[in-house]
Design a protein around this motif. Sequence first.
Motif, PDB file in Angstrom:
ATOM      1  N   GLY A   1       0.802  -1.220   0.000  1.00  0.00           N
ATOM      2  CA  GLY A   1       0.000   0.000   0.000  1.00  0.00           C
ATOM      3  C   GLY A   1       0.832   1.265   0.000  1.00  0.00           C
ATOM      4  N   GLU A   2       2.159   1.094  -0.064  1.00  0.00           N
ATOM      5  CA  GLU A   2       3.003   2.286  -0.060  1.00  0.00           C
ATOM      6  C   GLU A   2       3.235   2.786  -1.474  1.00  0.00           C
ATOM      7  N   SER A   3       3.664   4.041  -1.552  1.00  0.00           N
ATOM      8  CA  SER A   3       3.918   4.627  -2.870  1.00  0.00           C
ATOM      9  C   SER A   3       5.123   3.973  -3.541  1.00  0.00           C
ATOM     10  N   SER A   4       5.019   3.807  -4.844  1.00  0.00           N
ATOM     11  CA  SER A   4       6.122   3.237  -5.607  1.00  0.00           C
ATOM     12  C   SER A   4       7.359   4.128  -5.524  1.00  0.00           C
ATOM     13  N   ALA A   5       7.148   5.410  -5.226  1.00  0.00           N
ATOM     14  CA  ALA A   5       8.277   6.344  -5.174  1.00  0.00           C
ATOM     15  C   ALA A   5       9.220   6.017  -4.030  1.00  0.00           C
ATOM     16  N   LYS A   6       8.722   5.246  -3.050  1.00  0.00           N
ATOM     17  CA  LYS A   6       9.581   4.941  -1.906  1.00  0.00           C
ATOM     18  C   LYS A   6      10.520   3.766  -2.171  1.00  0.00           C
ATOM     19  N   LEU A   7      10.359   3.099  -3.310  1.00  0.00           N
ATOM     20  CA  LEU A   7      11.243   1.976  -3.616  1.00  0.00           C
ATOM     21  C   LEU A   7      12.571   2.492  -4.169  1.00  0.00           C
ATOM     22  N   SER A   8      13.591   1.651  -4.090  1.00  0.00           N
ATOM     23  CA  SER A   8      14.876   2.017  -4.687  1.00  0.00           C
ATOM     24  C   SER A   8      14.768   1.904  -6.203  1.00  0.00           C
ATOM     25  N   GLY A   9      15.762   2.429  -6.900  1.00  0.00           N
ATOM     26  CA  GLY A   9      15.739   2.392  -8.366  1.00  0.00           C
ATOM     27  C   GLY A   9      15.601   0.980  -8.910  1.00  0.00           C
ATOM     28  N   GLY A  10      16.386   0.048  -8.350  1.00  0.00           N
ATOM     29  CA  GLY A  10      16.329  -1.334  -8.823  1.00  0.00           C
ATOM     30  C   GLY A  10      14.979  -1.975  -8.534  1.00  0.00           C
ATOM     31  N   GLN A  11      14.435  -1.652  -7.358  1.00  0.00           N
ATOM     32  CA  GLN A  11      13.106  -2.183  -7.014  1.00  0.00           C
ATOM     33  C   GLN A  11      12.052  -1.593  -7.941  1.00  0.00           C
ATOM     34  N   GLN A  12      12.200  -0.300  -8.253  1.00  0.00           N
ATOM     35  CA  GLN A  12      11.235   0.322  -9.163  1.00  0.00           C
ATOM     36  C   GLN A  12      11.274  -0.359 -10.535  1.00  0.00           C
ATOM     37  N   GLN A  13      12.486  -0.670 -10.993  1.00  0.00           N
ATOM     38  CA  GLN A  13      12.566  -1.306 -12.306  1.00  0.00           C
ATOM     39  C   GLN A  13      11.939  -2.694 -12.258  1.00  0.00           C
ATOM     40  N   ARG A  14      12.157  -3.421 -11.162  1.00  0.00           N
ATOM     41  CA  ARG A  14      11.507  -4.733 -11.043  1.00  0.00           C
ATOM     42  C   ARG A  14       9.997  -4.576 -10.918  1.00  0.00           C
ATOM     43  N   LEU A  15       9.576  -3.483 -10.292  1.00  0.00           N
ATOM     44  CA  LEU A  15       8.136  -3.218 -10.221  1.00  0.00           C
ATOM     45  C   LEU A  15       7.580  -3.005 -11.638  1.00  0.00           C
ATOM     46  N   CYS A  16       8.345  -2.297 -12.447  1.00  0.00           N
ATOM     47  CA  CYS A  16       7.902  -2.077 -13.829  1.00  0.00           C
ATOM     48  C   CYS A  16       7.853  -3.403 -14.594  1.00  0.00           C
ATOM     49  N   ILE A  17       8.780  -4.288 -14.281  1.00  0.00           N
ATOM     50  CA  ILE A  17       8.746  -5.605 -14.917  1.00  0.00           C
ATOM     51  C   ILE A  17       7.515  -6.380 -14.436  1.00  0.00           C
ATOM     52  N   ALA A  18       7.262  -6.322 -13.131  1.00  0.00           N
ATOM     53  CA  ALA A  18       6.077  -7.003 -12.590  1.00  0.00           C
ATOM     54  C   ALA A  18       4.809  -6.439 -13.228  1.00  0.00           C
ATOM     55  N   ARG A  19       4.785  -5.143 -13.404  1.00  0.00           N
ATOM     56  CA  ARG A  19       3.629  -4.489 -14.011  1.00  0.00           C
ATOM     57  C   ARG A  19       3.428  -4.987 -15.444  1.00  0.00           C
ATOM     58  N   ALA A  20       4.545  -5.145 -16.170  1.00  0.00           N
ATOM     59  CA  ALA A  20       4.439  -5.650 -17.539  1.00  0.00           C
ATOM     60  C   ALA A  20       3.995  -7.114 -17.535  1.00  0.00           C
ATOM     61  N   LEU A  21       4.495  -7.896 -16.563  1.00  0.00           N
ATOM     62  CA  LEU A  21       4.147  -9.323 -16.511  1.00  0.00           C
ATOM     63  C   LEU A  21       2.675  -9.536 -16.162  1.00  0.00           C
ATOM     64  N   ALA A  22       2.112  -8.595 -15.406  1.00  0.00           N
ATOM     65  CA  ALA A  22       0.759  -8.795 -14.890  1.00  0.00           C
ATOM     66  C   ALA A  22      -0.291  -8.894 -16.004  1.00  0.00           C
ATOM     67  N   VAL A  23      -0.011  -8.357 -17.168  1.00  0.00           N
ATOM     68  CA  VAL A  23      -0.984  -8.508 -18.254  1.00  0.00           C
ATOM     69  C   VAL A  23      -0.713  -9.782 -19.061  1.00  0.00           C
ATOM     70  N   GLU A  24       0.277 -10.548 -18.601  1.00  0.00           N
ATOM     71  CA  GLU A  24       0.635 -11.812 -19.228  1.00  0.00           C
ATOM     72  C   GLU A  24       0.868 -11.697 -20.723  1.00  0.00           C
ATOM     73  N   PRO A  25       1.881 -10.926 -21.090  1.00  0.00           N
ATOM     74  CA  PRO A  25       2.206 -10.768 -22.509  1.00  0.00           C
ATOM     75  C   PRO A  25       2.967 -11.995 -23.011  1.00  0.00           C
ATOM     76  N   GLU A  26       3.083 -12.099 -24.318  1.00  0.00           N
ATOM     77  CA  GLU A  26       3.885 -13.199 -24.862  1.00  0.00           C
ATOM     78  C   GLU A  26       5.329 -12.770 -25.037  1.00  0.00           C
ATOM     79  N   VAL A  27       5.481 -11.502 -25.383  1.00  0.00           N
ATOM     80  CA  VAL A  27       6.810 -10.967 -25.653  1.00  0.00           C
ATOM     81  C   VAL A  27       7.054  -9.796 -24.708  1.00  0.00           C
TER      82      VAL A  27
END
Lengths: 257, 290
Positions: free
Chosen positions: A143-169
């Motif tokens: 429930g915390e803001s994404s801004a509080k994550l470190s840079g590396g965590q933010q990038q993994r969050l962006c990866i998780a966000r991309a994975l959540a729609v279950e893309p093929e590529v």
Amino acid sequence: MSETYTVLETRGLSLWYSGFQALRDISLGIKSNQITAIIGPSGCGKSSYLRCFNRMNELITGARVGGKVLFHDEDVYSPEVDPTEIRYRIGMVFQKPNPFPKTVYENVAFGPRINGYDGDLDELVEGSLHRAALWDDVKDRLGESSAKLSGGQQQRLCIARALAVEPEVILMDEPCSALDPIATLAIEELMHELSQDYTIIIVTHNMQQAARVSDMAAFLMMGEDRAGFLVEYGPTEQLFTNPRDKRTEDYITGRFG
Amino acid sequence: MITGTDRNLGKRRRKGQVSHAIFLAATMVGIVALSFLLGDVARKGIGWLDWQFLTSLPSRFPERSGISSALWGSIWLIGLTALFSLTIGVGTAIYLEEYARRGWLTRAIQTNISNLAGVPSIVYGILGLAAFVRAMSLGRSVMAGALTMTLLILPIIIVASQEAIRAVPRPLRDASFALGATRWQTVRRVVLPAAAPGILTGIILALARALGEAAPLIMIGALMFVPFVPTSPLDQFSVLPIQIFNWTARPQPEFRLIAAAAIIVLLVVLLMMNAAAVLLRNKYQKRAEE
Ligand SMILES: Nc1ncnc2c1ncn2[C@@H]1O[C@H](COP(=O)(O)OP(=O)(O)OP(=O)(O)O)[C@@H](O)[C@H]1O
Ligand SMILES: [Mg+2]
């Protein structure tokens, strides 16, 4: 692992930004469940090329594409195709982490929500964070803001966000350029795991990284008129140890670029 | 020890002090003038400010006069204006920033909007009189007044909203599109929430301007003397600035004192609106950071 096949392919792909030609006549096929690296000097059009796959270039005024991009042998740019459908199936991770100014949970839930996901959202969010190797870091801070994550965590969050729609590529444009070596390593390991389920295309400036993570590699260069073109494409192993083209050899041994 | 090389230090320092003094003086002129004005108003008006003043209708006798009809007229007017200008203004800004093709037509519209912000308010009054009071036969109603005010502040709201929308970082939009969002989904879920603080601030400041305007409303025939509180958008009305203007124009000196009291009320409402702008902005910013 099932047999690989060509998921994505560009045929004679060219790209113009208003009058300026950024890419010329690029043809190559991307195999499923592999990691394909795109390398080349700065400004040769790697990012531009990547954006052709999911039609992100359309959002840039004046950008025009020639030639073909085929996704499962279907023309991505045909008038019947809805670009949102393409972007839904071909995810993207950007060079600089760009999480939404929302909570960790909302970031991951964003894609499923807009695409009308009707399953268990909590489960999907948790699963995506697991796959992005971020769950342990954030399980108490959903429930915390994404801004509080470190840079590396933010990038993994962006990866998780991309994975959540279950893309093929998944298209990744220098996903580690803003990260330190440890976070970079974490993401490289992650890519390796993801390649079991996804096809990954990664743009990188880092030769070692390309050599470490990719199965296939494409080397782009700029011509006289600054338009990018494909010099060589092949298995990473071969491209790095035994390049066919003199220019590839010069580039990977650091003689220019 | 650090020894000074001669770099004209003394002269540069003096120059710095002189410009400091000039800027301080410039600031003081404004502050002194303003506090003198406020002090004068407060001294004259404060004695008249009481519950009776806030709840009574205007009267021929100063001691029985109150501000309730003008206060409620202003509240009605600002409420309706807020409703219209928010929907039309933000809608226009979204269209221009997110949907319109960048061509000569868009550029022409854009230039026109910017120019409209500089048109004297009385001109909007004339337009309102012709369009709303007469052509749409709304009469001298709050509705006609609110529509006129909407025209008046629309350019400000559109430009402020456009700037707020434009300030939303491109990577955020890209992230949304890359997940398969449509343009509207991106606008609705990413752009507007990020732009909301800026848009809200712009709207409230524009409304504060509308609250202080008298000229265009006099033009469309808002009444000087309204012995009733409006109860529907089609009622006739007066507003605080007109009431103040009216009272200062009376010969009896007491009316000038209750005008001062009314000015205090107007200032308090303005302050409250500005405070609301700050609060809303902070609330949204916090939410974005949480
Ligand atoms: N939005 C744009 N509008 C106009 N020209 C652009 C745009 N984006 C990129 N270009 C141009 O296209 C060319 C290729 O840019 P691109 O960003 O694809 O290169 P790149 O290989 O990704 O470079 P880098 O390694 O520095 O990221 C450059 O000459 C750049 O100036
Ligand atoms: Mg790039």
